[in-house]
Design a protein around this motif. Structure first.
Motif, mmCIF file in Angstrom:
data_model
loop_
_atom_site.group_PDB
_atom_site.id
_atom_site.type_symbol
_atom_site.label_atom_id
_atom_site.label_comp_id
_atom_site.label_asym_id
_atom_site.label_seq_id
_atom_site.Cartn_x
_atom_site.Cartn_y
_atom_site.Cartn_z
ATOM 1 N N LEU A 6 0.815 -1.127 0.182
ATOM 2 C CA LEU A 6 -0.081 -0.004 -0.107
ATOM 3 C C LEU A 6 0.936 1.079 -0.104
ATOM 4 O O LEU A 6 0.655 2.282 -0.797
ATOM 5 C CB LEU A 6 -0.870 0.050 1.275
ATOM 6 C CG LEU A 6 -2.006 -1.088 1.143
ATOM 7 C CD1 LEU A 6 -2.769 -1.222 2.286
ATOM 8 C CD2 LEU A 6 -3.007 -0.557 0.304
ATOM 9 N N ALA A 7 2.026 1.320 0.800
ATOM 10 C CA ALA A 7 2.922 2.417 0.779
ATOM 11 C C ALA A 7 3.497 2.571 -0.461
ATOM 12 O O ALA A 7 3.477 3.736 -1.142
ATOM 13 C CB ALA A 7 4.074 2.127 1.700
ATOM 14 N N ALA A 8 3.817 1.616 -1.254
ATOM 15 C CA ALA A 8 4.262 1.687 -2.686
ATOM 16 C C ALA A 8 3.346 2.451 -3.443
ATOM 17 O O ALA A 8 3.663 3.209 -4.399
ATOM 18 C CB ALA A 8 4.660 0.418 -3.320
ATOM 19 N N SER A 9 1.927 2.214 -3.407
ATOM 20 C CA SER A 9 1.161 2.437 -4.259
ATOM 21 C C SER A 9 0.911 4.218 -4.029
ATOM 22 O O SER A 9 0.573 4.833 -4.779
ATOM 23 C CB SER A 9 -0.455 1.853 -3.843
ATOM 24 O OG SER A 9 -0.612 2.272 -2.686
ATOM 25 N N LEU A 10 1.452 4.452 -3.067
ATOM 26 C CA LEU A 10 1.528 6.133 -2.661
ATOM 27 C C LEU A 10 2.877 6.758 -2.864
ATOM 28 O O LEU A 10 3.073 7.771 -2.632
ATOM 29 C CB LEU A 10 0.860 6.146 -1.173
ATOM 30 C CG LEU A 10 -0.328 5.724 -0.610
ATOM 31 C CD1 LEU A 10 -0.279 6.002 1.000
ATOM 32 C CD2 LEU A 10 -1.369 6.612 -1.285
#
Length: 358
Positions: free
Chosen positions: A100-104
């Motif tokens: 999820l952090a990578a998607s941000l």
């Protein structure tokens, strides 16, 4: 706590805690909200992996705070802290957090995982069945960040710490207090029949850091959790009051050491629980360890061990103490810089080998 998490032996109060800090990746466009932009469904997916859920929440301009069925979650724009007790699978939440952090467009630059010695270690599911397995899983994601693992303290009460960070990492002052053998009268407050609706006030928890805005939750038929927040600072308390395996924990991060003495803070916490044994783990920046090493005397208790462990070069240190009520333990504390027993030294040698070969 929830009844479904209680084993035949009892409920595991000691928490597992992971803190992951991020920065915006060079290819990504910085977004002010960062992790706070995650939707409710995305937060739920992180917690489902760990086997817990949200029971209450509170936010301010700096962070989102969630009281969970098993402990707490704190979400900042560039940092997430997840703390769970019982037989939860905390580290299985790491992958969804990173995805999820990578998607941000966020990249990891620091990680800290910590826990005490479990009351019921044989009840823990993989990867929490051994610290070696926990380290192996963490290394899968973070070994490239100068990762180190430490087993600190005495054989009966160890502090397990995994630390990994890049060059730009900083350490927030964090105090973690773990207490066992709670006084029966103090523990009674955390049963619904005695303290229902007033546990925070009756216990004295509201007096520890009076400026924190508190969100609490009382479990059926007993048990208690609370998160307190003020700006970017937070505190959290979790209590399992049943006789035979009673446990309480207190954590605070972002505390101003200039306005709060170490000894005074510890004594405020102990007043609420009067445990038979407790430990204090303080992680801090280099130069701040004098605060954590000061005023070690606590009336009615004998300090069993004092350990100062330097973390990655230039990245701060851990100060770990264990205490027992007077009459239960040795007279004078054992001072150590790295470890306190040959058994732990042998285990750490294995851990060091694991880390360097991954």
């Amino acid at each position: 706590m929830v009844e479904s998490e209680k084993t035949e032996a009892g409920f595991e109060g000691f928490e597992k805690r992971v803190e992951i800090s991020f920065s915006f990746s060079e290819s990504g466009e910085p977004k002010k909200l960062g992790l706070r932009a995650l939707s409710g469904a995305q937060i739920k997916s992180i917690l489902e992996a760990a086997r817990c859920s949200i029971v209450s929440q509170l936010s301010n301009s700096e962070l989102d705070s969630y009281v969970l069925s098993e402990s707490s979650l704190f979400v900042f724009p560039l940092k997430i802290i997840l703390k769970t007790c019982g037989t939860t699978r905390l580290l299985l939440s790491v992958k969804p957090i990173l995805d999820l952090a990578a998607s941000l467009s966020l990249s990891v630059f620091a990680v800290k995982y910590s826990r005490g010695s479990f009351l019921f270690p044989n009840d823990q599911p993989a990867p929490h069945d051994t610290f070696l397995n926990e380290v192996a899983l963490l290394n899968h994601y973070f070994a490239h960040l100068n990762a180190k693992a430490y087993v600190i303290g005495n054989p009966n009460r160890c502090w397990h710490l995994y630390s990994a960070c890049g060059e730009a990492a900083t350490l927030s002052l964090t105090v973690e207090i773990c207490m066992t053998g709670l006084d029966r009268d103090k523990a009674r407050v955390f049963h619904k029949e005695w303290g229902g609706g007033k546990m925070t006030e009756m216990s004295g928890i509201s007096e520890i850091v009076q400026s924190h805005v508190i969100c609490d939750f009382e479990f059926e038929p007993c048990g208690y959790s609370m998160n307190g927040i003020e700006g970017a600072a937070f505190s959290t308390v979790h209590v399992t009051p049943e006789n035979g395996f009673s446990y309480g924990s207190y954590e605070v991060q972002g505390l101003d050491p200039g306005s709060n003495g170490f000894g005074a803070l510890v004594r405020k916490v102990l007043k609420c629980f009067c445990p038979s044994d407790f430990s204090v783990a303080v992680t801090c920046e280099v130069g701040a360890e004098d605060w954590a090493m000061s005023d070690a005397d606590v009336e009615g208790y004998c300090c069993q061990n004092v350990v100062k462990q330097q973390l990655l070069p230039g990245k701060g240190c851990l100060v770990y103490r264990t205490y027992s009520a007077r009459g239960r333990g040795r007279g004078s504390p054992k001072i150590a810089i790295v470890k306190c027993s040959n058994e732990i030294e042998k285990e750490e040698l294995v851990l060091s080998s694991c880390l360097t070969s991954t």
